[in-house]
Design a protein around this motif. Structure first.
Motif, PDB file in Angstrom:
ATOM      1  N   THR A 114       9.760  12.522  10.603  1.00 25.24           N
ATOM      2  CA  THR A 114      10.065  11.214  11.184  1.00 25.24           C
ATOM      3  C   THR A 114       9.832  10.094  10.163  1.00 25.24           C
ATOM      4  O   THR A 114       9.359  10.339   9.050  1.00 25.24           O
ATOM      5  N   SER A 115      10.132   8.871  10.579  1.00 25.44           N
ATOM      6  CA  SER A 115       9.958   7.698   9.718  1.00 25.44           C
ATOM      7  C   SER A 115       8.836   6.793  10.197  1.00 25.44           C
ATOM      8  O   SER A 115       8.740   5.642   9.755  1.00 25.44           O
ATOM      9  N   VAL A 116       7.995   7.273  11.091  1.00 25.85           N
ATOM     10  CA  VAL A 116       6.909   6.435  11.616  1.00 25.85           C
ATOM     11  C   VAL A 116       5.592   6.866  10.975  1.00 25.85           C
ATOM     12  O   VAL A 116       5.284   8.055  10.869  1.00 25.85           O
ATOM     13  N   TYR A 117       4.824   5.884  10.504  1.00 25.71           N
ATOM     14  CA  TYR A 117       3.569   6.140   9.797  1.00 25.71           C
ATOM     15  C   TYR A 117       2.476   6.483  10.801  1.00 25.71           C
ATOM     16  O   TYR A 117       2.243   5.748  11.762  1.00 25.71           O
ATOM     17  N   SER A 129      10.323   6.594  19.689  1.00 31.96           N
ATOM     18  CA  SER A 129      10.755   7.916  20.161  1.00 31.96           C
ATOM     19  C   SER A 129      11.579   8.613  19.093  1.00 31.96           C
ATOM     20  O   SER A 129      12.253   7.963  18.281  1.00 31.96           O
ATOM     21  N   PHE A 130      11.499   9.941  19.098  1.00 27.51           N
ATOM     22  CA  PHE A 130      12.307  10.778  18.211  1.00 27.51           C
ATOM     23  C   PHE A 130      12.909  11.898  19.046  1.00 27.51           C
ATOM     24  O   PHE A 130      12.181  12.710  19.623  1.00 27.51           O
ATOM     25  N   ASP A 131      14.224  11.923  19.126  1.00 30.14           N
ATOM     26  CA  ASP A 131      14.946  12.906  19.935  1.00 30.14           C
ATOM     27  C   ASP A 131      15.249  14.129  19.080  1.00 30.14           C
ATOM     28  O   ASP A 131      16.012  14.050  18.111  1.00 30.14           O
ATOM     29  N   THR A 132      14.649  15.281  19.420  1.00 25.25           N
ATOM     30  CA  THR A 132      14.860  16.486  18.618  1.00 25.25           C
ATOM     31  C   THR A 132      16.255  17.082  18.799  1.00 25.25           C
ATOM     32  O   THR A 132      16.689  17.894  17.982  1.00 25.25           O
ATOM     33  N   THR A 133      16.953  16.674  19.842  1.00 22.64           N
ATOM     34  CA  THR A 133      18.320  17.173  20.053  1.00 22.64           C
ATOM     35  C   THR A 133      19.321  16.452  19.159  1.00 22.64           C
ATOM     36  O   THR A 133      20.182  17.076  18.538  1.00 22.64           O
ATOM     37  N   GLY A 159      18.321  13.882  16.784  1.00 21.38           N
ATOM     38  CA  GLY A 159      17.728  13.339  15.567  1.00 21.38           C
ATOM     39  C   GLY A 159      17.599  11.825  15.582  1.00 21.38           C
ATOM     40  O   GLY A 159      17.200  11.222  14.589  1.00 21.38           O
ATOM     41  N   GLU A 160      17.913  11.192  16.727  1.00 16.26           N
ATOM     42  CA  GLU A 160      17.871   9.728  16.818  1.00 16.26           C
ATOM     43  C   GLU A 160      16.427   9.241  16.922  1.00 16.26           C
ATOM     44  O   GLU A 160      15.622   9.784  17.676  1.00 16.26           O
ATOM     45  N   GLN A 161      16.119   8.186  16.157  1.00 16.19           N
ATOM     46  CA  GLN A 161      14.824   7.526  16.227  1.00 16.19           C
ATOM     47  C   GLN A 161      14.997   6.120  16.800  1.00 16.19           C
ATOM     48  O   GLN A 161      15.963   5.438  16.482  1.00 16.19           O
ATOM     49  N   ARG A 162      14.053   5.715  17.643  1.00 12.85           N
ATOM     50  CA  ARG A 162      14.066   4.348  18.200  1.00 12.85           C
ATOM     51  C   ARG A 162      12.678   3.731  18.068  1.00 12.85           C
ATOM     52  O   ARG A 162      11.671   4.396  18.321  1.00 12.85           O
TER      53      ARG A 162
END
Length: 470
Positions: free
Chosen positions: A377-380, A410-414, A416-419
């Motif tokens: 992911t891109s969240v620290y 949120s990170f959707d494993t289906t 790959g979308e990050q919000r």
């Protein structure tokens, strides 16, 4: 002369009347009894605040992470080259060449060490300077507030706080509005819309005794144990535990009547394969947790009372080196977070290779225990206070204040979308949430907060209508 203009200002000004002139004209002198507002000081405070913000950047952290990663990769290579030289030394040309290679590697490692020492020293100075500047800014702002004799600033702050609470209240009342984002993941309930509650708030059997812990239900219980609840309290130094406590129902947990009681992992605490950190889950009769003093997941079977370990990838941070944090503190030994949802067990962690960002892996059941697919992911992680899974979607929370926590990511494993704009708020019953896990059995969030057990109801949205499961 229009004296009625002067009368309302009598509290602030002194009126001096001069002797009338020959032409019967009257002159008034106004003397301001209030101190002049120091505009220059306000400008200086603003300048210093901007300078402070510009000095602290994410790039500084990344620079240090990059140096550590480079050094971590160089040292094993040097060790391999030295081992090869020891094995294949012919005391001739090969040895000379190999020694030159090793000498070059040592020189590069020394350069890394020098840069690392210099960067670390610079960060220490920056931290000390920034702390001093913040204290000075705080003192200057407090001094400036003394000029606010009409209490304008305090009134504005109070109004802002009231407006925020009103907006949150309205948001809670209208939680079932049509979502603006498409549904995430492959969830039978629809999109995670909001939470309500708390539904349960209890100190349980040991009020105020154990600050850190976790609790919940088994999403895949054995027959006859569908109503059971489990509780893990970190009984040693708020860091370790060696047993799980079972309750036959929620009411038993609330009133503190444990049956069948404790299931012990080991008579000693802490020791090999006992529990380290509060992020624990129970699934299919197995307790999953961070193994003591290891970068591994332990699986303890409550029936056979045997332990299986799962080694996490090289570079995984453990022993309180990759904790959940907020500005005021970090939660010790929260390097590994175990989570459950409709599909099973997950582990959330971070590695040196990912520069401290969250990593998510699926834990595959069976023998042997193994790690399934992994997402980066891109969240620290140290900007996050907790994580949980629901319907294959990772959610992360952050600390707002003593009353509120926000589900912001949120990170959707289906897909790959990050919000980063989830904006769902958790009303806390105590300042810190040390463990948070979703139960797919009844769509509840179970939180362990400063020795209290709290639960919240999750609202899902299916085809524009909120489904609330009671």
């Amino acid at each position: 002369m229009k004296l009625y203009v002067i009368v309302p200002l009598c509290a602030l000004f002194t009126l001096t009347q001069q002797a009338p002139s020959p032409r019967d004209k009257c002159a008034c002198e106004l003397t301001n009894s209030e101190k002049a507002f120091p505009h220059d000081k306000l400008g200086s405070v603003e300048t210093n605040a901007l300078k402070c913000n510009s000095n602290i950047t994410p790039q500084k952290t990344l620079e240090l992470e990059s140096l550590l990663l480079g050094l971590e990769r160089r040292l094993p290579q040097l060790q391999d080259d030295v081992s090869m030289l020891e094995r294949e030394d012919d005391e001739d040309l090969y040895a000379v060449v190999s020694l030159q290679v090793i000498e070059n590697e040592l020189r590069e490692i020394k350069l890394f060490m020098d840069r690392l020492n210099s960067t670390t020293l610079g960060h220490q100075h920056l931290t000390a300077d920034t702390s001093k500047q913040l204290e000075e800014l705080k003192a200057e702002m407090q001094e400036l507030e003394t000029y606010d004799t009409m209490q304008v600033v305090k009134t504005q702050q109070a109004n802002k706080h009231l407006k925020k609470e009103l907006d949150q209240c309205i948001s809670g009342l209208h939680a079932t509005n049509q979502p603006t984002q498409p549904p995430q993941g492959n969830c039978p309930h629809g999109e995670f819309q909001n939470i309500t509650g708390p539904r349960v708030y209890t100190a349980g059997e040991y009020p105020g005794s154990y600050t850190y812990g976790a609790w919940g239900q088994d999403p895949k219980p054995e027959a006859g144990k569908e109503s059971w609840y489990w509780l893990v309290m970190l009984t040693s130094s708020n860091k370790f535990s060696n047993y799980v406590r079972l309750y036959s129902s929620l009411s038993s947990l609330i009133v503190g009547v444990s049956a069948p009681g404790n299931v012990q992992i080991s008579p000693s605490n802490p020791t090999t394969n006992t529990i380290q950190g509060p992020n624990v889950v129970l699934y299919g009769g197995d307790l999953y947790y961070n193994c003591y003093n290891l970068d591994s997941v332990c699986r303890f079977n409550l029936t056979s009372q045997t332990v299986t370990t799962l080694q996490l990838p090289k570079g995984t941070r453990f022993n309180s080196k990759g904790n959940f944090c907020h500005l005021d503190e970090c939660y010790p030994f929260t390097d590994l977070d175990l989570a459950t949802d409709e599909s099973g067990v997950w582990v959330i962690y971070t590695t040196t290779q990912d520069f401290g960002n969250l990593v998510l892996s699926k834990v595959e059941e069976g023998e042997p225990l193994r790690l399934g697919r992994t997402w980066h992911t891109s969240v620290y992680k140290q900007g996050v206070t907790n994580t949980f899974m629901a319907c294959g979607v990772l959610y992360a929370t952050r600390y707002l204040n003593k009353e509120l926590e926000e589900i912001f990511y949120s990170f959707d494993t289906t897909t790959g979308e990050q919000r980063f704009n989830i904006g769902i708020f958790i009303k806390k019953m105590s300042p810190n949430i040390y463990a948070l896990n979703y139960s797919p059995v009844d769509q509840m969030l179970h939180a362990y907060c400063d020795s209290y057990m709290v639960s919240y109801k999750v609202l899902f949205n299916r085809n524009g209508y909120a489904d609330v499961f009671y």
